[in-house]
Design an enzyme around this catalytic site. Structure first.
Site, mmCIF file in Angstrom:
data_model
loop_
_atom_site.group_PDB
_atom_site.id
_atom_site.type_symbol
_atom_site.label_atom_id
_atom_site.label_comp_id
_atom_site.label_asym_id
_atom_site.label_seq_id
_atom_site.Cartn_x
_atom_site.Cartn_y
_atom_site.Cartn_z
ATOM 1 N N LYS A 151 0.862 -1.205 0.000
ATOM 2 C CA LYS A 151 0.000 0.000 0.000
ATOM 3 C C LYS A 151 0.885 1.236 0.000
ATOM 4 C CE LYS A 151 0.997 1.246 4.416
ATOM 5 N NZ LYS A 151 1.764 2.444 4.770
ATOM 6 N N ASP A 174 -2.013 -1.526 9.903
ATOM 7 C CA ASP A 174 -2.284 -1.489 8.459
ATOM 8 C C ASP A 174 -2.889 -2.780 7.927
ATOM 9 O OD1 ASP A 174 -1.148 1.022 8.458
ATOM 10 O OD2 ASP A 174 0.808 0.322 7.755
HETATM 11 O O1 C5P Z 1 0.506 -1.277 14.398
HETATM 12 P P1 C5P Z 1 1.921 -1.398 13.958
HETATM 13 O O2 C5P Z 1 2.565 -2.667 14.435
HETATM 14 O O3 C5P Z 1 2.103 -1.189 12.500
HETATM 15 O O4 C5P Z 1 2.703 -0.210 14.657
HETATM 16 C C1 C5P Z 1 4.113 -0.137 14.752
HETATM 17 C C2 C5P Z 1 4.478 1.021 15.665
HETATM 18 O O5 C5P Z 1 4.127 2.255 15.031
HETATM 19 C C3 C5P Z 1 3.742 1.053 16.985
HETATM 20 O O6 C5P Z 1 4.408 0.297 17.957
HETATM 21 C C4 C5P Z 1 3.721 2.536 17.324
HETATM 22 O O7 C5P Z 1 4.969 2.938 17.850
HETATM 23 C C5 C5P Z 1 3.594 3.189 15.961
HETATM 24 N N1 C5P Z 1 2.208 3.497 15.584
HETATM 25 C C6 C5P Z 1 1.522 4.521 16.240
HETATM 26 N N2 C5P Z 1 0.242 4.826 15.864
HETATM 27 C C7 C5P Z 1 -0.351 4.178 14.837
HETATM 28 C C8 C5P Z 1 0.333 3.155 14.144
HETATM 29 C C9 C5P Z 1 1.612 2.841 14.536
HETATM 30 O O8 C5P Z 1 2.048 5.144 17.168
HETATM 31 N N3 C5P Z 1 -1.585 4.523 14.482
#
Ligand code: C5P
Length: 279
Positions: free
Chosen positions: A8, A131
């Site tokens: 994406k 995502d």
């Molecule tokens: O959800 P995901 O594993 O992709 O997120 C990775 C990191 O990105 C999280 O641990 C956080 O630090 C940050 N993040 C965030 N807010 C979001 C998505 C991701 O702070 N909406």
């Protein structure tokens, strides 16, 4: 079963706040692109995972986590052998791991004759990463909440895209942390984009793309700024960082100019890929 996992890009990405659990709230128009990984799923008596890139063959790979959450939900002793042919660059802000996780959920549900409802699949997707729901949807959408609240959007065309990435690598939590330290007011590229989409103004749709993280990544990885400029110099109608980077996308008027630009970027030492938005 052979299944594709599409990457994406974030056509817009506005950060609107920080939640009590540390995750950020955002408003982002995300679009799946034709750049993809390929997965082979075969029923097996135990969970096996192979990848063409051995550094990804770890227990915490999102493919394994997605398979475990699926089998846990349907409460069975059966399992699967997963072979991942990784082609999406990582970590890049292209949702490659999320795409693989979504493909495993979608593929397993198909392989077992749809034991899980759409709602259940989306709730599992949400637990795997911010995502993963968008990748499961596989269509352009406005993503809110921490990324899991989806509103499908129609009218974004199959625009020719060049994805490019250099040597720099960025950590997503670090990019979010640095962004917080800047204390910026939320940008509103997403509103502009949605207004342009509502009136089907293609030029305005393309020009309203943006990414709030660029204020941070221009400092942490100046190469991403150079890459955006290179895309524009090579004829891109617009160019921005995808997700928390370090990949950059360029939107081109036609396939020919996109292909020429990708060739040139490769000559300049970047990795570059031609693809298009999946409508
Ligand atoms: O959800 P995901 O594993 O992709 O997120 C990775 C990191 O990105 C999280 O641990 C956080 O630090 C940050 N993040 C965030 N807010 C979001 C998505 C991701 O702070 N909406």
């Amino acid at each position: 079963m052979i299944i594709k996992a599409n990457a994406k890009i974030n056509l817009t990405l506005d950060i609107t706040g920080v939640r009590a659990d540390g995750f950020h709230t955002l408003r982002s128009v995300m679009a799946p692109i034709s750049l993809s990984d390929e997965l082979i799923l075969e029923k097996n008596d135990k969970l096996e995972f192979r990848c063409n890139l051995s550094q990804l063959e770890t227990e915490d790979n999102l493919c394994i986590r997605a398979a475990k959450s699926f089998f846990n939900e349907i409460n069975t002793d059966e399992s699967v052998s997963i072979t991942l042919n990784k082609k999406i660059p990582f970590p890049a802000g292209l949702g490659g791991g999320s795409a693989d996780a979504a493909a495993v959920l979608r593929g397993l549900n198909q392989l077992y004759n749809n034991p899980l409802s759409k709602e259940k699949l989306f709730s599992l997707a949400e637990t795997l990463g911010s995502d993963v729901p968008l990748c499961l949807l596989g269509k352009t959408a406005l993503c809110e909440g921490r990324g899991e609240v989806l509103t499908e959007l129609s009218g974004v065309e199959a625009l020719p895209i060049v994805i490019a990435i250099g040597e720099a690598r960025l950590s997503t939590p670090e990019v979010y942390k640095k962004y917080d330290s800047f204390g910026l007011a939320p940008a509103n590229d997403t509103d502009k984009f949605l207004k342009a989409l509502a009136i089907k103004d293609k030029d305005a749709i393309i020009s309203s793309c943006g990414n709030a993280f660029e204020t941070v990544t221009d400092i942490l990885a100046p190469e991403t700024k150079d890459l955006r400029k290179a895309m524009l110099d090579l004829g891109a109608l617009n160019s921005h960082l995808s997700g928390s980077g370090p990949s950059v996308y360029g939107i081109f008027a036609d396939k020919e100019s996109a292909e020429k630009a990708a060739q040139k970027l490769i000559q300049m030492g970047y990795s570059a890929y031609n693809c298009e938005i999946i409508e």
